[in-house]
Motif scaffolding. Structure first.
Motif, PDB file in Angstrom:
ATOM      1  N   VAL A   7       1.114  -1.241  -0.071  1.00 14.96           N
ATOM      2  CA  VAL A   7       0.018  -0.051   0.044  1.00 14.96           C
ATOM      3  C   VAL A   7       1.107   1.258  -0.041  1.00 14.96           C
ATOM      4  CG1 VAL A   7      -1.934   1.145   1.260  1.00 14.96           C
ATOM      5  CG2 VAL A   7      -1.883  -1.152   1.486  1.00 14.96           C
ATOM      6  N   SER A   9       1.562   5.464  -1.473  1.00 14.72           N
ATOM      7  CA  SER A   9       0.994   6.655  -2.097  1.00 14.72           C
ATOM      8  C   SER A   9       1.124   6.634  -3.673  1.00 14.72           C
ATOM      9  CB  SER A   9       1.585   7.812  -1.775  1.00 14.72           C
ATOM     10  OG  SER A   9       3.141   7.955  -2.020  1.00 14.72           O
ATOM     11  N   ARG A  52      -4.180   6.328  -1.967  1.00 14.86           N
ATOM     12  CA  ARG A  52      -3.269   5.346  -2.180  1.00 14.86           C
ATOM     13  C   ARG A  52      -3.483   4.272  -3.168  1.00 14.86           C
ATOM     14  NH1 ARG A  52      -1.149   8.309   0.842  1.00 14.86           N
ATOM     15  NH2 ARG A  52      -1.101   8.164   3.115  1.00 14.86           N
TER      16      ARG A  52
END
Length: 72
Positions: A7, A9, A52
Motif C-alpha cells: 500500500v 502513495s 493510495r
C-alpha cells in the motif's frame, strides 16, 4: 507461491515498480484506493492526502522473502 501486497502513495508507485522489475517480480494488479482517515488525523500526521495505490504481485517463496526485507 507468495502474495506481495503493498500500500503506497501514488508518488511511490514508480519506485516500487523499479524494485519489482529489478527482482523480476511482475506486478499483477494495481488498485486505486482512498484511505478512511479523517482530515484532522491526516493533518496531525502531516499527510497531505489519503489517496493510495494497492499493488499486488505474486512471487515464489524465495523472491517473496527477499522483497519483504527491502525498505523504501
Amino acid at each position: 507461491m507468495e502474495y506481495i501486497i503493498s500500500v503506497v502513495s501514488p508518488d511511490d508507485v514508480k519506485e516500487l515498480s523499479k524494485i519489482h522489475k529489478q527482482m523480476n517480480i511482475p506486478i499483477f494488479l494495481t488498485v486505486f484506493a482512498h484511505g478512511t482517515a479523517v482530515q484532522s488525523m491526516l493533518d496531525l500526521l502531516g499527510i497531505d492526502s489519503n489517496e493510495r495505490r494497492i499493488i499486488i504481485a505474486v512471487a515464489n517463496s524465495e523472491k517473496g522473502a527477499s522483497e519483504n526485507k527491502l525498505k523504501l
